[in-house]
Design a protein around this motif. Sequence first.
Motif, PDB file in Angstrom:
ATOM      1  N   LEU A  63       0.517  -3.532 -10.349  1.00 56.96           N
ATOM      2  CA  LEU A  63       0.614  -3.119 -11.748  1.00 56.96           C
ATOM      3  C   LEU A  63       0.446  -1.614 -11.753  1.00 56.96           C
ATOM      4  N   ALA A  64       1.422  -0.924 -12.289  1.00 56.52           N
ATOM      5  CA  ALA A  64       1.399   0.537 -12.287  1.00 56.52           C
ATOM      6  C   ALA A  64       1.520   1.032 -13.725  1.00 56.52           C
ATOM      7  N   TYR A  65       0.500   1.722 -14.195  1.00 58.41           N
ATOM      8  CA  TYR A  65       0.455   2.191 -15.576  1.00 58.41           C
ATOM      9  C   TYR A  65       0.603   3.704 -15.625  1.00 58.41           C
ATOM     10  N   LYS A  66       1.526   4.159 -16.472  1.00 54.11           N
ATOM     11  CA  LYS A  66       1.721   5.598 -16.675  1.00 54.11           C
ATOM     12  C   LYS A  66       1.244   5.938 -18.089  1.00 54.11           C
ATOM     13  N   PRO A  67       0.055   6.519 -18.195  1.00 59.51           N
ATOM     14  CA  PRO A  67      -0.525   6.784 -19.517  1.00 59.51           C
ATOM     15  C   PRO A  67       0.364   7.646 -20.418  1.00 59.51           C
ATOM     16  N   SER A  68       1.019   8.655 -19.859  1.00 59.87           N
ATOM     17  CA  SER A  68       1.822   9.568 -20.682  1.00 59.87           C
ATOM     18  C   SER A  68       2.995   8.859 -21.353  1.00 59.87           C
ATOM     19  N   TRP A  96      -1.234   4.971 -12.481  1.00 63.15           N
ATOM     20  CA  TRP A  96      -2.488   4.364 -12.038  1.00 63.15           C
ATOM     21  C   TRP A  96      -2.098   2.972 -11.567  1.00 63.15           C
ATOM     22  N   VAL A  97      -2.545   2.571 -10.375  1.00 68.01           N
ATOM     23  CA  VAL A  97      -2.029   1.341  -9.771  1.00 68.01           C
ATOM     24  C   VAL A  97      -3.162   0.384  -9.397  1.00 68.01           C
ATOM     25  N   ARG A  98      -2.924  -0.904  -9.675  1.00 62.85           N
ATOM     26  CA  ARG A  98      -3.809  -1.985  -9.213  1.00 62.85           C
ATOM     27  C   ARG A  98      -2.973  -2.957  -8.408  1.00 62.85           C
ATOM     28  N   GLN A  99      -3.515  -3.388  -7.275  1.00 63.41           N
ATOM     29  CA  GLN A  99      -2.823  -4.345  -6.414  1.00 63.41           C
ATOM     30  C   GLN A  99      -3.286  -5.766  -6.706  1.00 63.41           C
ATOM     31  N   SER A 100      -2.376  -6.716  -6.470  1.00 62.36           N
ATOM     32  CA  SER A 100      -2.668  -8.149  -6.520  1.00 62.36           C
ATOM     33  C   SER A 100      -3.350  -8.560  -7.822  1.00 62.36           C
ATOM     34  N   PHE A 101      -2.695  -8.272  -8.928  1.00 67.64           N
ATOM     35  CA  PHE A 101      -3.251  -8.592 -10.239  1.00 67.64           C
ATOM     36  C   PHE A 101      -2.889 -10.022 -10.616  1.00 67.64           C
ATOM     37  N   LYS A 102      -3.910 -10.840 -10.862  1.00 69.30           N
ATOM     38  CA  LYS A 102      -3.691 -12.242 -11.234  1.00 69.30           C
ATOM     39  C   LYS A 102      -3.673 -12.362 -12.754  1.00 69.30           C
ATOM     40  N   VAL A 103      -2.648 -13.062 -13.246  1.00 66.17           N
ATOM     41  CA  VAL A 103      -2.477 -13.278 -14.676  1.00 66.17           C
ATOM     42  C   VAL A 103      -3.096 -14.638 -15.018  1.00 66.17           C
ATOM     43  N   ASN A 104      -3.917 -14.667 -16.057  1.00 65.24           N
ATOM     44  CA  ASN A 104      -4.700 -15.848 -16.395  1.00 65.24           C
ATOM     45  C   ASN A 104      -3.982 -16.779 -17.375  1.00 65.24           C
ATOM     46  N   LEU A 105      -2.948 -17.463 -16.906  1.00 59.86           N
ATOM     47  CA  LEU A 105      -2.255 -18.413 -17.781  1.00 59.86           C
ATOM     48  C   LEU A 105      -3.190 -19.538 -18.193  1.00 59.86           C
ATOM     49  N   THR A 106      -3.093 -19.930 -19.460  1.00 62.34           N
ATOM     50  CA  THR A 106      -3.868 -21.058 -19.946  1.00 62.34           C
ATOM     51  C   THR A 106      -3.171 -22.357 -19.544  1.00 62.34           C
ATOM     52  N   LYS A 107      -3.874 -23.473 -19.712  1.00 60.57           N
ATOM     53  CA  LYS A 107      -3.260 -24.776 -19.416  1.00 60.57           C
ATOM     54  C   LYS A 107      -2.029 -24.993 -20.291  1.00 60.57           C
ATOM     55  N   GLU A 108      -2.108 -24.594 -21.542  1.00 61.71           N
ATOM     56  CA  GLU A 108      -0.971 -24.757 -22.456  1.00 61.71           C
ATOM     57  C   GLU A 108       0.217 -23.887 -22.001  1.00 61.71           C
ATOM     58  N   SER A 160       0.824  -1.204   0.000  1.00 60.02           N
ATOM     59  CA  SER A 160       0.000   0.000   0.000  1.00 60.02           C
ATOM     60  C   SER A 160       0.866   1.267   0.000  1.00 60.02           C
ATOM     61  N   VAL A 161       1.962   1.246   0.759  1.00 59.02           N
ATOM     62  CA  VAL A 161       2.881   2.397   0.771  1.00 59.02           C
ATOM     63  C   VAL A 161       3.512   2.558  -0.610  1.00 59.02           C
ATOM     64  N   ILE A 162       3.973   1.459  -1.193  1.00 61.96           N
ATOM     65  CA  ILE A 162       4.593   1.530  -2.515  1.00 61.96           C
ATOM     66  C   ILE A 162       3.570   2.009  -3.549  1.00 61.96           C
ATOM     67  N   LYS A 163       2.338   1.566  -3.423  1.00 60.55           N
ATOM     68  CA  LYS A 163       1.255   2.016  -4.314  1.00 60.55           C
ATOM     69  C   LYS A 163       1.108   3.534  -4.230  1.00 60.55           C
ATOM     70  N   THR A 164       1.106   4.076  -3.006  1.00 60.04           N
ATOM     71  CA  THR A 164       0.991   5.524  -2.821  1.00 60.04           C
ATOM     72  C   THR A 164       2.165   6.251  -3.479  1.00 60.04           C
ATOM     73  N   LEU A 165       3.364   5.693  -3.342  1.00 56.73           N
ATOM     74  CA  LEU A 165       4.547   6.315  -3.954  1.00 56.73           C
ATOM     75  C   LEU A 165       4.446   6.301  -5.482  1.00 56.73           C
ATOM     76  N   LEU A 166       4.005   5.181  -6.040  1.00 50.53           N
ATOM     77  CA  LEU A 166       3.838   5.089  -7.501  1.00 50.53           C
ATOM     78  C   LEU A 166       2.779   6.072  -7.992  1.00 50.53           C
ATOM     79  N   GLU A 167       1.674   6.182  -7.265  1.00 48.13           N
ATOM     80  CA  GLU A 167       0.629   7.121  -7.648  1.00 48.13           C
ATOM     81  C   GLU A 167       1.165   8.550  -7.629  1.00 48.13           C
ATOM     82  N   GLY A 168       2.049   8.835  -6.673  1.00 51.19           N
ATOM     83  CA  GLY A 168       2.663  10.157  -6.592  1.00 51.19           C
ATOM     84  C   GLY A 168       3.560  10.465  -7.777  1.00 51.19           C
TER      85      GLY A 168
END
Length: 181
Positions: free
Chosen positions: A48-53, A18-30, A6-14
């Motif tokens: 996951l931290a996205y910088k639009p610019s 744009w930040v999302r926590q605990s993002f699960k990646v949907n790997l297929t069986k293959e 949460s602290v790191i999220k706040t720093l990234l937002e600063g």
Amino acid sequence: MDYFESVIKTLLEGEGYWVRQSFKVNLTKEEKRQVGKHSIPRPEIDLLAYKPSENRLLAFEAKSFLDSPGVRLSCLSEIHDIPEGKYKLFTCENYRSIVFQRLRQDLIDCGMGDSTTEIVLGLAAGKVYQSRNAEIKELFSRNGWLFWSPEDIRNKVIALAKRGYENEPAIITAKILMRQP
């Protein structure tokens, strides 16, 4: 919710992410078979931290290790053909490649990125074993990754005290601790 994350999220937002926590990646069986573990759970990226610019996405791992020996350079330097240990994305190139390909597709599917979005792997460490920050930064630099050392995090938290008031625990704490008597 992990409070260090949460602290790191706040720093990234600063820094304009744009930040999302605990993002699960949907790997297929293959894809799971391709990484060598057909029953591996869905990979979870701490932040996951996205910088639009910049159309840049940070896949950021946050390891506090505050009351432990800390993040070990030796563990981050390992190379594995099949993912294992705490640092799978850092130590297994095949796993990282497959996870990031699927991550990109997951983001495209939910309208959060496109085929040109740059994905950068990163690590925020609350404590580093034997203070080997410079060596970890060098390893990460060689690989095109981002590393926030405990000192980097400390400096970013101190900078929070200079921001305007926000009802955010990390910012409030920084303001209290940095207040001059």
